[in-house]
Design a protein around this motif. Structure first.
Motif: not given
Length: 242
Positions: A179-188, A191-193, A195-208
């Protein structure tokens, strides 16, 4: 006694605030420590090595705080993604929590006045030392080591192979990178952002929470170690004063 003072162990008061400390006789203009006797050196060395344990624990605490905010507060960069900043925070905890035991070994060397060079200090050398065993510090050190090496495999991967490795995190990080590289290239987004945020925040919560629980276990073992070390300091001071 207020809550803040309850966090200060008696050994820290006894050593760092020792009335006989050469720091109390330091000339602030000259900024030179008056290390005039072996006792002066002993008190100062114990104080410095004990402070290093506290500092290493505080840095582990800070790494957890960093993890908590890493995803949302990642520094703006063209090359570093928020997921990579989260990875950095996780790696930082693995390394910081492991160093607590190393600092405890150095402190024991100073506390017992063993005279071992810092770069020669190691677990096996200290726990088999006759003085360490005589003062019954061996079991306390082993208990701290057991907790501090819980993430030994992960730490070694970081140190020797360059980065944190976890299949679940790697997959989500790859989504974020796409998603990061797509945004830099001006593309859509690939993965729905959200969805990525949901999974990443869950990892952070659990790991913390996992790190918080882990560090609390280390702190408890260090406290038990301090309880045993406190009377040794008074004993060694009397020896050096005689």
């Amino acid at each position: 006694m207020n809550e803040e003072n309850e966090d200060i162990h008696e050994i820290e008061k006894a050593i760092i605030l020792d009335e006989d400390s050469p720091i109390r006789r330091m000339d602030p203009d000259k900024k030179e420590l008056p290390l005039e006797s072996r006792l002066d050196h002993y008190i100062f060395n114990c104080s410095q090595s004990l402070s290093s344990i506290s500092a290493s624990i505080e840095k582990a605490d800070i790494s957890i705080l960093l993890l908590e905010s890493a995803y949302e507060d990642c520094p703006e960069s063209e090359n570093i993604t928020p997921a990579e900043f989260v990875e950095y925070a996780i790696e930082n905890y693995f390394i910081r929590s492991a160093t607590i035991y190393d600092r405890c070994l150095i402190f024991v060397n100073r506390l017992l006045d063993l005279g071992i060079a810092n770069d020669s200090i190691g677990h096996q050398l200290l726990v088999t030392n006759e003085h360490v065993k005589a003062f019954k510090l061996e079991s306390k050190l082993r208990a701290i080591r057991k907790e501090c090496t819980e993430y030994r495999v992960e730490r070694n991967k970081i140190v020797h192979h360059g980065r944190y490795s976890d299949a679940n995190f790697t997959n989500i990080s790859a989504m974020h990178k796409a998603n990061f590289l797509s945004e830099k290239e001006g593309l859509d987004p690939v993965i729905p952002p959200e969805t990525v945020d949901y999974y990443m925040n869950n990892i952070i919560k659990t790991q913390k929470q996992e790190f918080i629980d882990h560090l609390e276990k280390i702190k408890e073992k260090v406290k038990q170690f301090y309880d045993s070390a406190l009377p040794i300091y008074g004993h060694k001071k009397k020896e050096l004063s005689a």
